[in-house]
Design an enzyme around this catalytic site. Structure first.
Site, mmCIF file in Angstrom:
data_model
loop_
_atom_site.group_PDB
_atom_site.id
_atom_site.type_symbol
_atom_site.label_atom_id
_atom_site.label_comp_id
_atom_site.label_asym_id
_atom_site.label_seq_id
_atom_site.Cartn_x
_atom_site.Cartn_y
_atom_site.Cartn_z
ATOM 1 N N CYS A 336 42.759 61.672 50.887
ATOM 2 C CA CYS A 336 43.432 61.325 49.620
ATOM 3 C C CYS A 336 44.311 62.315 48.832
ATOM 4 O O CYS A 336 45.783 61.859 49.790
ATOM 5 C CB CYS A 336 41.894 61.640 48.615
ATOM 6 S SG CYS A 336 42.625 60.685 46.862
ATOM 7 N N HIS A 436 37.142 58.299 49.701
ATOM 8 C CA HIS A 436 36.399 59.565 50.112
ATOM 9 C C HIS A 436 35.147 59.441 50.143
ATOM 10 O O HIS A 436 34.952 58.327 50.057
ATOM 11 C CB HIS A 436 36.304 60.127 48.250
ATOM 12 C CG HIS A 436 37.631 60.644 47.877
ATOM 13 N ND1 HIS A 436 37.866 62.270 47.760
ATOM 14 C CD2 HIS A 436 38.483 60.118 47.062
ATOM 15 C CE1 HIS A 436 38.781 62.030 47.351
ATOM 16 N NE2 HIS A 436 39.016 61.396 46.716
#
Length: 504
Positions: A336, A436
Site C-alpha cells: 500500500c 493488504h
C-alpha cells in the site's frame, strides 16, 4: 429506541484488553446459541477492516464479527477515526470518508452531528440480534472529555445496559485504577458497573486473593474473573498493541531469515506483519533508524496513513539511503503506502496527503502515483503473476488514496475483475502491491519465504500449512475456552438478564 439486551465492556485505560475480551465473549455467546453481534460506537484505529460491501470499520469489530460467525457491517462500528497528522484525523461515518477534522472541531461541532448516526446503527442492529457485546474506548473517566464522549457511558445509557470494567494488572496499580475510575464516575454511571475483570495476570492467584476481597468490600462490586495472560494469536488492534508485537519480535537463535519491518511514525494495518512473525525460522525486527537496519534478507515497507510524510521521514532518518546502499542480495516488499514509496514520483496536486505537490520516491520501481480525493476500499482476490508464485490465488483488501501507473515493470498480480495490481522489478527483488493481507495467504507466505531461503542456499521448509481461516477459528475457540475457565459466566448471564432470554 428498540429495546435490546446488551453487555458493555469498558476499561480503566487503553489496551486493557477490551477488544480481546469482547471477541472472546462474542464467541462464547455464539457457542451457547445466542444470536449475538459486536458493537463499538466510535473507534480510533489505524488498523482497519473492509466489509464485504466496501465499508471501512475498526479491525477489532471485524474480528469480533468473525468470532460471532457473522459478516461485519458498518453498523458494528459507525464512527471510525484514523489519525493522519498532528491533532487531525480522518472521520469515517458508516464506512465512508466524512471529513478530515482537527480534534477540537470534531469534539465541539461534529460529535452532536454524528451521535444520531450511532443511534441509527443501534436501531438497525436491535432488529437483527438478541444481544450486543459493546466495546468502550479508552477510559470512561477522562473527565476533560466526558461531555463529548460517545463511546462509553453515554452509549451504556442509550442501551440501558450493564457494564463490566476491565483493568490491566500488567501495568501495575490495578486496584487504584479500578477504584479511581469508579470515583470519577457520576453516581448513575457507577451504578451501571456490575462487575470487574482483571486481565493479563501472571503468577499465583492466591497472592492476589486478599486484594480481591478488599476490592469487593470497598466497592460492593464483584470480581467476575482474573484472566491469566494468554498468547491468543488474534490480530491486535492498534498502536499500543504494536508495542507487544515489537516485544514478540525478539532475535531467534534458529532464524535463517532476517526481516526488517520499517516502523513508520504513521504505520497502518500493521497486522500485515503478523503472519511473518508466526513462521518458523524467521526473525522479524521493527526498524526506525538507519543504524538498526543491518543487512536483512527482506525489507518490508508497510502501509502508512500519510505516505508522503512517512517517505520524508524515511529520508530524514537516513533509512532511505541505507536501503538504497545495500548490496542487492535482499528483497524489498512494499504494501500500500510502502508500495507507493517504491516508485519514482508521488504527485499530490490537490494536497490530499500533505502540503507537498510532488515528492521523489525511492526509484526502485518504475511507477508514478497520483493521490486522489476519493478513497478506494474494497476486498479483492486474484492470481499472482510471477512464475515462482503463479500457482497461488490470494485474497485481501485495499484501502488507499491514489492511482499508481506502471511504466516498464511487470504487474505483480491480476484480480478476478481483470484489473492488474502492483509491480515487480525485472530481477524479482523488489515487489509492491496495494493488497493488504497478502501474507495472511499462508501457503503463499511459506512459498515466498522458501524462495528467499533458496536464494540464500538454504533448504526450504516442508510440511502442510494451515489456512488463515483455520488459524482464526482455532484462536477464537482457544480464547473462548480460556475465558470459560477464568470468568464467572453464570453471573455474567445473570447480569445481562438470564440465560433463558437468549437460547432458542
Amino acid at each position: 429506541m428498540t429495546l435490546i439486551h446488551a453487555l458493555m465492556i469498558q476499561g480503566t485505560s487503553s489496551d486493557a484488553g477490551k477488544s480481546l475480551l469482547c471477541t472472546g465473549l462474542c464467541r462464547i455467546f455464539k457457542e451457547d446459541g445466542v444470536h449475538v453481534a459486536p458493537f463499538k460506537s466510535q473507534n480510533m484505529a489505524l488498523n482497519s477492516y473492509i466489509t464485504s460491501d466496501g465499508g471501512e470499520i475498526g479491525r477489532a469489530q471485524g474480528v469480533q464479527a468473525e468470532a460471532c460467525g457473522l459478516e461485519a457491517t458498518v453498523d458494528m462500528n459507525p464512527i471510525l477515526l484514523k489519525p493522519k497528522a498532528e491533532m487531525i484525523s480522518e472521520v469515517i461515518v458508516h464506512g465512508k470518508h466524512f471529513a478530515d477534522l482537527e480534534a477540537f472541531s470534531y469534539r465541539e461541532e461534529y460529535v452532536p452531528k454524528v451521535l444520531p448516526k450511532v443511534a441509527e446503527s443501534i436501531e438497525r442492529l436491535a432488529t437483527q440480534f438478541d444481544l450486543l457485546v459493546v466495546e468502550g474506548a479508552g477510559s470512561p473517566a477522562e473527565i476533560n472529555l466526558k461531555d463529548r464522549d460517545i463511546a462509553n457511558m453515554r452509549i451504556a445509557d442509550m442501551l440501558d445496559c450493564p457494564v463490566l470494567l476491565v483493568a490491566d494488572i500488567e501495568r501495575g496499580g490495578v486496584f487504584a485504577s479500578l477504584v479511581g475510575t469508579l470515583e470519577l464516575l457520576e453516581p448513575h454511571e457507577r451504578a451501571r458497573v456490575k462487575g470487574f475483570l482483571i486481565n493479563k495476570f501472571r503468577g499465583r492467584k492466591e497472592l492476589l486473593d486478599s486484594g480481591l476481597v478488599w476490592l469487593e468490600e470497598r466497592t460492593g462490586i464483584p470480581v467476575l474473573g482474573v484472566i491469566p495472560h494468554f498468547d491468543h494469536g488474534i490480530d491486535p488492534e492498534d498502536s499500543l498493541a504494536l508495542d507487544s508485537l515489537r516485544l514478540k519480535a525478539r532475535d531467534r537463535a534458529d532464524a535463517d531469515l532476517d526481516i526488517a519491518v520499517i516502523k513508520f511514525p504513521r504505520i497502518s494495518n500493521f497486522t500485515d506483519v503478523v503472519p511473518l512473525q508466526e513462521e518458523s525460522g524467521v526473525n522479524v525486527r521493527f526498524v526506525s533508524s538507519a543504524r538498526a537496519l543491518g543487512k536483512p534478507d527482506l525489507i518490508l515497507l508497510p502501509g502508512s496513513k500519510n505516505t508522503v510524510e512517512d517517505l520524508l521521514w524515511l529520508r530524514h532518518t537516513g533509512l532511505a539511503d541505507a536501503i538504497l546502499a545495500l548490496d542487492g542480495k535482499h528483497t524489498i516488499v512494499g504494501l500500500c503506502g510502502g508500495f507507493q514509496m517504491l516508485g519514482e514520483t508521488l504527485y499530490d496536486p490537490d494536497r490530499v496527503e500533505s502540503v507537498h505537490e510532488h515528492v521523489s520516491g525511492l526509484g526502485l520501481l518504475t511507477l508514478e502515483t497520483t493521490f486522489l480525493a476519493e478513497k478506494k476500499t474494497i476486498r479483492n482476490r486474484g492470481r499472482l503473476l510471477p512464475q515462482a508464485f503463479s500457482a497461488h490465488e490470494v485474497e485481501g483488501y485495499e484501502i488507499h488514496l491514489g492511482r499508481t501507473d506502471r511504466k516498464s515493470d511487470a504487474p505483480f498480480l491480476q484480480f478476478d475483475s481483470g484489473e492488474f495490481d502492483g509491480a515487480i522489478s525485472k530481477d524479482g527483488r523488489v515487489i509492491g502491491t496495494y493488497l493488504h493481507g497478502l501474507f495472511q495467504n499462508r501457503a503463499f507466505t511459506r512459498d515466498f519465504l522458501n524462495h528467499l531461503r533458496v536464494q540464500k542456499g538454504i533448504a526450504p521448509l516442508l510440511g502442510d500449512v494451515e489456512t488463515e481461516a483455520e488459524r482464526r477459528e482455532k484462536s477464537y475457540a482457544r480464547l473462548a475456552a480460556h475465558l470459560r475457565q477464568h470468568v464467572d459466566l453464570e453471573r455474567v448471564y445473570e447480569i445481562i438478564g438470564g440465560r433463558h432470554v437468549y437460547v432458542d
